[in-house]
Design a protein around this motif. Structure first.
Motif, short mmCIF file in Angstrom:
data_model
loop_
_atom_site.label_atom_id
_atom_site.label_comp_id
_atom_site.label_asym_id
_atom_site.label_seq_id
_atom_site.Cartn_x
_atom_site.Cartn_y
_atom_site.Cartn_z
N PHE A 183 0.78 -1.15 0.11
CA PHE A 183 -0.10 0.09 0.02
C PHE A 183 0.89 1.27 0.04
O PHE A 183 0.52 2.51 -0.34
CB PHE A 183 -0.83 0.01 1.21
CG PHE A 183 -2.02 -1.06 0.99
CD1 PHE A 183 -2.38 -1.72 -0.06
CD2 PHE A 183 -2.78 -1.41 2.06
CE1 PHE A 183 -3.55 -2.37 -0.14
CE2 PHE A 183 -3.99 -2.37 2.18
CZ PHE A 183 -4.01 -2.86 1.01
N SER A 184 2.02 1.14 0.69
CA SER A 184 2.78 2.40 0.71
C SER A 184 3.65 2.52 -0.75
O SER A 184 3.89 3.69 -1.05
CB SER A 184 3.75 2.48 1.78
OG SER A 184 4.73 1.27 1.67
N GLU A 185 3.83 1.65 -1.62
CA GLU A 185 4.97 1.85 -2.41
C GLU A 185 4.25 2.78 -3.62
O GLU A 185 4.79 4.02 -4.06
CB GLU A 185 5.13 0.47 -3.40
CG GLU A 185 6.11 -0.24 -2.76
CD GLU A 185 7.39 0.37 -2.36
OE1 GLU A 185 7.80 1.43 -3.03
OE2 GLU A 185 8.01 0.09 -1.07
N PRO A 186 2.97 2.91 -4.07
CA PRO A 186 2.20 3.79 -5.03
C PRO A 186 2.21 5.27 -4.21
O PRO A 186 2.78 6.13 -4.76
CB PRO A 186 0.93 3.32 -5.26
CG PRO A 186 0.86 1.98 -4.84
CD PRO A 186 1.98 1.79 -3.63
N ARG A 187 1.96 5.20 -3.09
CA ARG A 187 2.11 6.49 -2.21
C ARG A 187 3.46 7.19 -2.27
O ARG A 187 3.49 8.28 -2.58
CB ARG A 187 1.37 6.32 -0.96
CG ARG A 187 1.25 7.56 0.12
CD ARG A 187 0.41 7.17 1.24
NE ARG A 187 0.78 5.89 2.08
CZ ARG A 187 1.95 6.09 2.99
NH1 ARG A 187 2.54 7.20 3.10
NH2 ARG A 187 2.22 4.92 3.52
N LEU A 188 4.48 6.40 -2.16
CA LEU A 188 5.77 7.16 -1.88
C LEU A 188 6.20 7.32 -3.21
O LEU A 188 6.95 8.33 -3.34
CB LEU A 188 6.90 6.00 -1.65
CG LEU A 188 6.59 5.41 0.15
CD1 LEU A 188 7.50 4.25 0.60
CD2 LEU A 188 6.67 6.69 1.06
N ALA A 206 10.88 5.29 5.76
CA ALA A 206 10.35 5.62 7.22
C ALA A 206 8.92 6.31 6.88
O ALA A 206 8.13 6.01 7.94
CB ALA A 206 11.19 6.54 7.57
N ALA A 207 8.57 6.82 5.87
CA ALA A 207 7.27 7.15 5.75
C ALA A 207 6.18 6.18 5.72
O ALA A 207 5.00 6.45 5.98
CB ALA A 207 7.08 8.32 4.42
N GLU A 211 1.86 6.74 8.55
CA GLU A 211 0.50 7.06 8.02
C GLU A 211 -0.11 5.78 8.35
O GLU A 211 0.63 4.84 8.54
CB GLU A 211 0.52 7.66 6.65
CG GLU A 211 1.24 9.03 6.58
CD GLU A 211 1.48 9.45 5.48
OE1 GLU A 211 0.89 8.99 4.32
OE2 GLU A 211 2.28 10.36 5.05
N ASN A 212 -1.42 6.09 8.19
CA ASN A 212 -2.28 4.69 8.11
C ASN A 212 -2.49 4.37 6.94
O ASN A 212 -3.49 4.95 6.27
CB ASN A 212 -3.51 4.91 9.02
CG ASN A 212 -4.71 3.87 9.06
OD1 ASN A 212 -4.52 3.06 8.45
ND2 ASN A 212 -5.97 4.09 9.74
N PRO A 213 -1.81 3.41 6.32
CA PRO A 213 -2.27 3.15 4.65
C PRO A 213 -3.40 2.31 4.62
O PRO A 213 -3.96 2.23 3.29
CB PRO A 213 -1.01 2.55 4.22
CG PRO A 213 -0.30 1.79 5.38
CD PRO A 213 -0.78 2.57 6.73
#
Ligand code: CP
Length: 383
Positions: A183-188, A206-207, A211-213
């Protein structure tokens, strides 16, 4: 056995907070037996630690450092139920942190065949080893063993590698670690694009945990949810994340237990129950497939169930969201089409590998070498 039955009855009557308190030390898991022991802070600390171990383990210097950490400790892998992934990933995790291990995989090789109580076998283990990692067919047995250890003059930690139909907390930890990463890869990547930063790497990971992904995400559990311990344990962890929506898709005869649904509603987590995967797959951000657990059949009762309707097939791929994450604790049967393996949405092989890093992180945390890992990582690998 009578002693164990009495203890299990008492455990069932004890509230979760007291059970967790008996398994934790200094507000963190000493034994790792129940998914309910892992709060959000602990989950995210373990995920960060797994990322660091993964980075260190990718280079000779880091690997050599990790191997020094627990070379003075020994682990027993007591696996009285078949396992490929959990056994081998714990074996690999022990090797990563330098911990020698031994194993018992067959009751027939133990003095239990001479009439020794299993509890006594376990008491003996604590005289030779510093950690017990166990898989057992009986629900609650790992917790029972942890409580026995608490009463021993030499108490050693117990990790539950799967207990009957009940819990598989380390699978849940690696599952949530995998979901975090998916879930964090596209956001990052999006953040890197807008800020001009480099592609997601150490500086950005670290990001991933700030947050709550899971907020706004729909996660579907599919298959034999009544008898699947991985689903039960992962549900406990996901309930730590407000805003997530859980979809339980299964044949009505194999729906998730009422105790889990009560826990989900008690934590104000939205959920739905369905028996129609085809019509719901398009709304999912993650789908967690599971096989039919027919080893738990009493009289072949699951033979009459049409399990094909709870299979993920290539024909459904047109409805997948582009960033859908397909997970499966494995082993798989026909419920997960092998032709899906080639799709970017297939995350189950990465999920297997994540298990090794997460289990190394858990062992490191239990033995309090996590601080040394963080210090070493920041000294050599963050830039
Ligand atoms: N996921 C899992 O527990 O696999 P094994 O039964 O092979 O350990």
């Amino acid at each position: 056995m009578r002693t164990m039955d009495a203890r299990l009855e008492r455990l069932a009557e004890t509230d979760t907070a007291h059970r967790v308190a008996a398994l934790n030390r200094n507000d963190k898991p000493f034994h790792a037996v129940l998914a309910q022991q892992f709060d959000r802070t602990t989950i995210e600390q373990l995920c960060r630690l797994a990322d660091m171990i993964r980075a260190l383990g990718g280079a000779r210097q880091g690997t050599q450092f990790l191997r020094t950490l627990l070379s003075h400790r020994r682990a027993m892998l007591y696996f009285i139920q078949p396992s490929t992934r959990t056994f081998l990933s714990f074996a690999a995790a022990c090797q990563i942190v330098g911990m020698p291990y031994n194993s018992v995989r067959e009751r027939s090789t133990s003095s239990e065949v001479k009439g020794e109580a299993e509890e006594d076998t376990i008491r003996v283990l604590s005289q030779y080893f510093d950690l017990i990692i166990m898989r057992h067919p009986a629900e609650g047995f790992a917790e029972h063993v942890a409580l026995i250890q608490n009463e021993m003059p030499r108490t050693i930690p117990v990790i539950n590698g799967g207990s009957g139909k009940d819990q598989h907390p380390t699978q849940a930890l690696l599952d949530i670690y995998t979901l975090f990463r998916c879930f964090s890869e596209p956001r990052l990547e999006a953040r890197a694009e807008t800020t001009g930063a480099e592609a997601p790497h150490q500086r950005n990971v670290a990001a991933r945990y700030t947050e709550n992904p899971f907020a706004g995400k729909t996660i579907a559990f599919v298959g034999d949810l009544m008898r699947g311990r991985t689903v039960r344990s992962l549900t406990y962890l996901l309930c730590r994340y407000p805003g997530v929506k859980l979809l339980f898709v299964s044949p009505p005869e194999l729906q998730i237990g009422g105790d889990i649904l009560e826990y989900v509603s008690g934590n104000n987590i939205a959920f739905e129950i369905s028996d129609d995967l085809v019509s719901r797959i398009g709304e999912c951000d993650a789908v967690y497939m599971t096989r039919l657990q027919d080893e738990h059949d009493v009289d072949g009762e699951s033979k009459s169930i049409d399990y094909y309707r709870f299979s993920l097939t290539c024909e459904m791929a047109g409805s997948f969201k582009p960033n859908l994450a397909i997970l499966h604790p494995l082993p798989r049967r026909k419920e997960l089409d092998q032709r899906l393996d080639a799709l970017p949405q297939a995350k189950y092989w990465a999920q297997v590998r994540n298990g090794m890093w997460m289990r190394a992180a858990l062992i490191a945390s239990i033995f309090s070498v996590d601080v040394a890992i963080r210090d070493h990582y920041h000294a050599y690998y963050s830039f």
